[in-house]
Write a protein that holds these residues in place. Structure first.
Motif, PDB file in Angstrom:
ATOM      1  N   ASN B  17      25.502   9.074 -23.684  1.00 11.16           N
ATOM      2  CA  ASN B  17      24.212   9.343 -24.322  1.00 11.16           C
ATOM      3  C   ASN B  17      23.235  10.061 -23.390  1.00 11.16           C
ATOM      4  OD1 ASN B  17      23.837   7.196 -22.629  1.00 11.16           O
ATOM      5  ND2 ASN B  17      22.590   5.981 -24.026  1.00 11.16           N
ATOM      6  N   GLU B  18      23.594  10.163 -22.132  1.00 15.42           N
ATOM      7  CA  GLU B  18      22.726  10.900 -21.200  1.00 15.42           C
ATOM      8  C   GLU B  18      23.208  12.340 -20.994  1.00 15.42           C
ATOM      9  OE1 GLU B  18      23.029   7.860 -17.934  1.00 15.42           O
ATOM     10  OE2 GLU B  18      20.898   8.329 -17.732  1.00 15.42           O
ATOM     11  N   VAL B  19      24.468  12.589 -21.296  1.00 14.18           N
ATOM     12  CA  VAL B  19      25.061  13.888 -20.956  1.00 14.18           C
ATOM     13  C   VAL B  19      24.320  15.040 -21.626  1.00 14.18           C
ATOM     14  CG1 VAL B  19      27.103  15.332 -21.244  1.00 14.18           C
ATOM     15  CG2 VAL B  19      27.344  13.008 -20.408  1.00 14.18           C
ATOM     16  N   ASP B  20      24.029  14.889 -22.918  1.00 13.75           N
ATOM     17  CA  ASP B  20      23.360  15.974 -23.636  1.00 13.75           C
ATOM     18  C   ASP B  20      21.999  16.301 -23.024  1.00 13.75           C
ATOM     19  OD1 ASP B  20      24.552  15.318 -27.033  1.00 13.75           O
ATOM     20  OD2 ASP B  20      25.297  16.618 -25.427  1.00 13.75           O
ATOM     21  N   ASP B  21      21.218  15.254 -22.732  1.00 16.95           N
ATOM     22  CA  ASP B  21      19.871  15.483 -22.193  1.00 16.95           C
ATOM     23  C   ASP B  21      19.933  16.168 -20.837  1.00 16.95           C
ATOM     24  OD1 ASP B  21      18.452  12.372 -23.503  1.00 16.95           O
ATOM     25  OD2 ASP B  21      18.749  14.355 -24.405  1.00 16.95           O
ATOM     26  N   VAL B  22      20.851  15.713 -19.996  1.00 11.74           N
ATOM     27  CA  VAL B  22      20.944  16.294 -18.658  1.00 11.74           C
ATOM     28  C   VAL B  22      21.483  17.723 -18.748  1.00 11.74           C
ATOM     29  CG1 VAL B  22      21.984  16.066 -16.363  1.00 11.74           C
ATOM     30  CG2 VAL B  22      21.215  14.036 -17.591  1.00 11.74           C
ATOM     31  N   SER B  23      22.453  17.932 -19.630  1.00 13.98           N
ATOM     32  CA  SER B  23      22.983  19.291 -19.816  1.00 13.98           C
ATOM     33  C   SER B  23      21.891  20.228 -20.305  1.00 13.98           C
ATOM     34  CB  SER B  23      24.141  19.282 -20.814  1.00 13.98           C
ATOM     35  OG  SER B  23      25.205  18.476 -20.332  1.00 13.98           O
ATOM     36  N   ASP B  24      21.077  19.747 -21.248  1.00 10.37           N
ATOM     37  CA  ASP B  24      19.960  20.553 -21.749  1.00 10.37           C
ATOM     38  C   ASP B  24      19.011  20.928 -20.610  1.00 10.37           C
ATOM     39  OD1 ASP B  24      19.538  18.832 -24.968  1.00 10.37           O
ATOM     40  OD2 ASP B  24      20.900  20.430 -24.319  1.00 10.37           O
ATOM     41  N   ALA B  25      18.702  19.937 -19.774  1.00  9.20           N
ATOM     42  CA  ALA B  25      17.785  20.193 -18.655  1.00  9.20           C
ATOM     43  C   ALA B  25      18.394  21.197 -17.676  1.00  9.20           C
ATOM     44  CB  ALA B  25      17.461  18.876 -17.943  1.00  9.20           C
ATOM     45  N   LEU B  26      19.682  21.057 -17.422  1.00 14.33           N
ATOM     46  CA  LEU B  26      20.386  21.973 -16.520  1.00 14.33           C
ATOM     47  C   LEU B  26      20.302  23.402 -17.016  1.00 14.33           C
ATOM     48  CD1 LEU B  26      23.824  20.506 -15.363  1.00 14.33           C
ATOM     49  CD2 LEU B  26      22.082  21.574 -13.943  1.00 14.33           C
ATOM     50  N   LEU B  27      20.438  23.571 -18.314  1.00 14.53           N
ATOM     51  CA  LEU B  27      20.432  24.914 -18.876  1.00 14.53           C
ATOM     52  C   LEU B  27      19.027  25.490 -18.939  1.00 14.53           C
ATOM     53  CD1 LEU B  27      23.037  24.392 -21.742  1.00 14.53           C
ATOM     54  CD2 LEU B  27      23.376  25.568 -19.572  1.00 14.53           C
ATOM     55  N   ALA B  28      18.030  24.620 -18.947  1.00 12.64           N
ATOM     56  CA  ALA B  28      16.644  25.085 -19.109  1.00 12.64           C
ATOM     57  C   ALA B  28      15.941  25.355 -17.781  1.00 12.64           C
ATOM     58  CB  ALA B  28      15.852  24.060 -19.915  1.00 12.64           C
ATOM     59  N   GLU B  29      16.323  24.624 -16.735  1.00  9.27           N
ATOM     60  CA  GLU B  29      15.597  24.702 -15.468  1.00  9.27           C
ATOM     61  C   GLU B  29      16.433  25.377 -14.396  1.00  9.27           C
ATOM     62  OE1 GLU B  29      11.994  22.799 -16.460  1.00  9.27           O
ATOM     63  OE2 GLU B  29      12.582  23.566 -14.488  1.00  9.27           O
ATOM     64  N   GLN B  30      15.929  26.465 -13.860  1.00 11.39           N
ATOM     65  CA  GLN B  30      16.635  27.201 -12.811  1.00 11.39           C
ATOM     66  C   GLN B  30      16.843  26.335 -11.569  1.00 11.39           C
ATOM     67  OE1 GLN B  30      18.117  30.116 -12.818  1.00 11.39           O
ATOM     68  NE2 GLN B  30      18.652  30.013 -10.651  1.00 11.39           N
ATOM     69  N   SER B  31      15.832  25.527 -11.233  1.00 10.16           N
ATOM     70  CA  SER B  31      15.931  24.695 -10.023  1.00 10.16           C
ATOM     71  C   SER B  31      17.052  23.668 -10.154  1.00 10.16           C
ATOM     72  CB  SER B  31      14.602  23.992  -9.761  1.00 10.16           C
ATOM     73  OG  SER B  31      14.268  23.150 -10.852  1.00 10.16           O
ATOM     74  N   LEU B  32      17.249  23.178 -11.366  1.00  9.32           N
ATOM     75  CA  LEU B  32      18.305  22.190 -11.576  1.00  9.32           C
ATOM     76  C   LEU B  32      19.689  22.837 -11.550  1.00  9.32           C
ATOM     77  CD1 LEU B  32      16.709  19.939 -14.363  1.00  9.32           C
ATOM     78  CD2 LEU B  32      16.768  19.569 -11.886  1.00  9.32           C
ATOM     79  N   SER B  33      19.807  24.024 -12.100  1.00 10.31           N
ATOM     80  CA  SER B  33      21.107  24.688 -12.027  1.00 10.31           C
ATOM     81  C   SER B  33      21.417  25.099 -10.594  1.00 10.31           C
ATOM     82  CB  SER B  33      21.188  25.878 -12.987  1.00 10.31           C
ATOM     83  OG  SER B  33      20.203  26.824 -12.695  1.00 10.31           O
ATOM     84  N   ALA B  34      20.391  25.363  -9.792  1.00 10.03           N
ATOM     85  CA  ALA B  34      20.610  25.629  -8.362  1.00 10.03           C
ATOM     86  C   ALA B  34      21.122  24.372  -7.669  1.00 10.03           C
ATOM     87  CB  ALA B  34      19.311  26.096  -7.701  1.00 10.03           C
ATOM     88  N   CYS B  35      20.582  23.243  -8.064  1.00 11.79           N
ATOM     89  CA  CYS B  35      21.028  21.953  -7.527  1.00 11.79           C
ATOM     90  C   CYS B  35      22.497  21.731  -7.875  1.00 11.79           C
ATOM     91  CB  CYS B  35      20.142  20.855  -8.107  1.00 11.79           C
ATOM     92  SG  CYS B  35      20.599  19.193  -7.635  1.00 11.79           S
ATOM     93  N   TRP B  36      22.862  22.009  -9.109  1.00 14.96           N
ATOM     94  CA  TRP B  36      24.255  21.906  -9.580  1.00 14.96           C
ATOM     95  C   TRP B  36      25.165  22.737  -8.683  1.00 14.96           C
ATOM     96  CZ3 TRP B  36      27.226  19.618 -13.484  1.00 14.96           C
ATOM     97  CH2 TRP B  36      28.369  20.300 -13.933  1.00 14.96           C
ATOM     98  N   SER B  37      24.774  23.983  -8.376  1.00 12.85           N
ATOM     99  CA  SER B  37      25.575  24.872  -7.523  1.00 12.85           C
ATOM    100  C   SER B  37      25.663  24.332  -6.098  1.00 12.85           C
ATOM    101  CB  SER B  37      24.973  26.274  -7.511  1.00 12.85           C
ATOM    102  OG  SER B  37      25.050  26.859  -8.787  1.00 12.85           O
ATOM    103  N   GLU B  38      24.548  23.838  -5.576  1.00 16.44           N
ATOM    104  CA  GLU B  38      24.543  23.316  -4.189  1.00 16.44           C
ATOM    105  C   GLU B  38      25.475  22.119  -4.051  1.00 16.44           C
ATOM    106  OE1 GLU B  38      20.456  22.433  -3.652  1.00 16.44           O
ATOM    107  OE2 GLU B  38      19.861  24.532  -3.410  1.00 16.44           O
ATOM    108  N   TYR B  39      25.391  21.198  -5.004  1.00 12.37           N
ATOM    109  CA  TYR B  39      26.233  20.008  -4.918  1.00 12.37           C
ATOM    110  C   TYR B  39      27.716  20.380  -4.978  1.00 12.37           C
ATOM    111  CZ  TYR B  39      22.095  17.012  -5.675  1.00 12.37           C
ATOM    112  OH  TYR B  39      20.886  16.369  -5.561  1.00 12.37           O
ATOM    113  N   HIS B  40      28.058  21.364  -5.817  1.00  8.99           N
ATOM    114  CA  HIS B  40      29.454  21.795  -5.877  1.00  8.99           C
ATOM    115  C   HIS B  40      29.871  22.481  -4.579  1.00  8.99           C
ATOM    116  CE1 HIS B  40      29.330  21.108 -10.316  1.00  8.99           C
ATOM    117  NE2 HIS B  40      30.581  20.799 -10.094  1.00  8.99           N
TER     118      HIS B  40
END
Lengths: 199, 159
Positions: B17-40
């Motif tokens: 139930n959290e996946v959709d909200d977090v995925s939405d945020a990831l797609l909307a916020e550049q800073s969060l998608s940068a975080c996604w890339s850094e962690y990987h």
């Protein structure tokens, strides 16, 4: 939700028209795919081009992806075929491949004998990133270092790590996050200074 | 904290139930998608991947801008059960609205279905109080008898 299920969910988002969801899959798999393709292709610039082409091909083929295999397995097959086509088009013979099994027990053709060839600049950056991450990991408190090592190196689930470390799953989640943030804090200056370069 | 959820998401350890909200945020916020890339990137570095400098995100993104948006003709698997039962619910709703019912002769089951699926209800959601397996079993018990329906005022069609 497992990683495979997460990938499937992202794929479904793309299949519903959300192109940006594909960006997350590219970010997740580009370096792994690049590593795979570097077993076939010597030049790092060519590796990058073929990796790019493989992702674009994967995007175009997404309507036909049904989730019967893991997304990364399907992506890797596209990558390997793209690499083979590149080699043939450039008058080079595809290398003889040794069979190797992936995490799902599916066999992929790989050649493990071809060394990576980088430009000096890319090689230096690569070494800097490795060194920064290694130093940051060594500097972590033991519980954070253990948690992230079990996750990234051994592929254990949070539940398994919790059993190994004798702590709640929530603690594992927190430790892994704090470890990543600590390492990312050391990495960011390096990545920021090379924004106009490859990293 | 969103970054912690991204960390859990990439490990496949976020609750559904959290996946959709977090995925939405990831797609909307550049800073969060940068975080996604850094962690990987951190994970790849720990595994000593020799392609750490490879980054095709921008090039792929630019190239995809010119690509037609892909749409799968197949509905995502997780939506199918709802759509199937929604279609059944729609059939029952029409039957209840018009009064032509060719189901089995059990008056009790007819009453339950009619009460549970008002004609004005949005048939894209399963009817409240009626379990989907009940509908499936009921449909089977009907033995494929003819159901004559017509569009009641305000009724919606499920596709």
């Amino acid at each position: 939700m497992s990683e495979r299920e997460l990938d499937q969910q992202l794929v479904e988002r793309v299949q519903r028209g959300e192109k940006r969801a594909f960006d997350l899959l590219v970010a997740k798999y580009q370096k792994r795919l690049g590593r795979l393709l570097s077993r076939f292709i010597k030049d790092s610039a060519d590796v990058e081009d073929v990796t790019q082409e493989a992702f674009v091909k994967a995007y175009r083929a997404l309507p036909s992806f049904r989730g019967e295999s893991a997304f990364y397995t399907w992506l890797y097959r596209i990558g390997i075929n793209t690499a083979k086509n590149f080699l043939v088009a450039n008058g080079r013979k595809p290398m003889v491949h040794a069979g190797i099994e992936d995490e799902d027990g599916e066999t992929l053709d790989l050649s493990s004998q071809i060394p990576d060839y980088h430009t000096p600049e890319a090689d230096l950056m690569n070494q800097q990133i490795l060194a920064t991450v290694n130093q940051a990991v060594e500097a972590l408190p033991e519980d954070l270092r253990t948690a992230i090592t079990l996750r990234e190196m051994d592929g254990l689930s949070y539940d398994e790590i919790a059993q190994v470390m004798g702590c709640p799953i929530g603690t594992v989640r927190s430790r892994i996050f704090r470890a990543r943030e600590a390492i990312a804090t050391q990495l960011r200056p390096l990545l920021d200074t090379s924004k106009d370069k490859r990293w | 904290m969103m970054n912690e959820k991204i960390s859990a998401l990439m490990d496949g350890e976020l609750s559904p139930n959290e996946v959709d909200d977090v995925s939405d945020a990831l797609l909307a916020e550049q800073s969060l998608s940068a975080c996604w890339s850094e962690y990987h990137l951190i994970g790849e570095a720990m595994r000593r991947n020799g392609q750490l400098t490879l980054d095709v995100r921008e090039k792929v993104s630019v190239q995809l801008r010119d690509e037609p948006t892909v749409l799968s003709p197949r509905a995502p698997l997780r939506q199918r059960p709802v759509r199937r039962y929604a279609a059944m619910a729609a059939t029952v709703a029409f039957a209840a609205a018009v009064g032509w019912v060719g189901f089995g002769q059990d008056p009790a089951s007819q009453v339950v279905v009619a009460q549970a699926v008002p004609a004005s209800q949005d048939v894209f959601a399963p009817a409240s109080g009626v379990e989907a397996p009940y509908l499936a079993a009921h449909q089977e018990a009907a033995g494929g008898g003819l159901v004559r329906v017509s569009m009641a005022a305000g009724a919606k069609v499920a596709h």
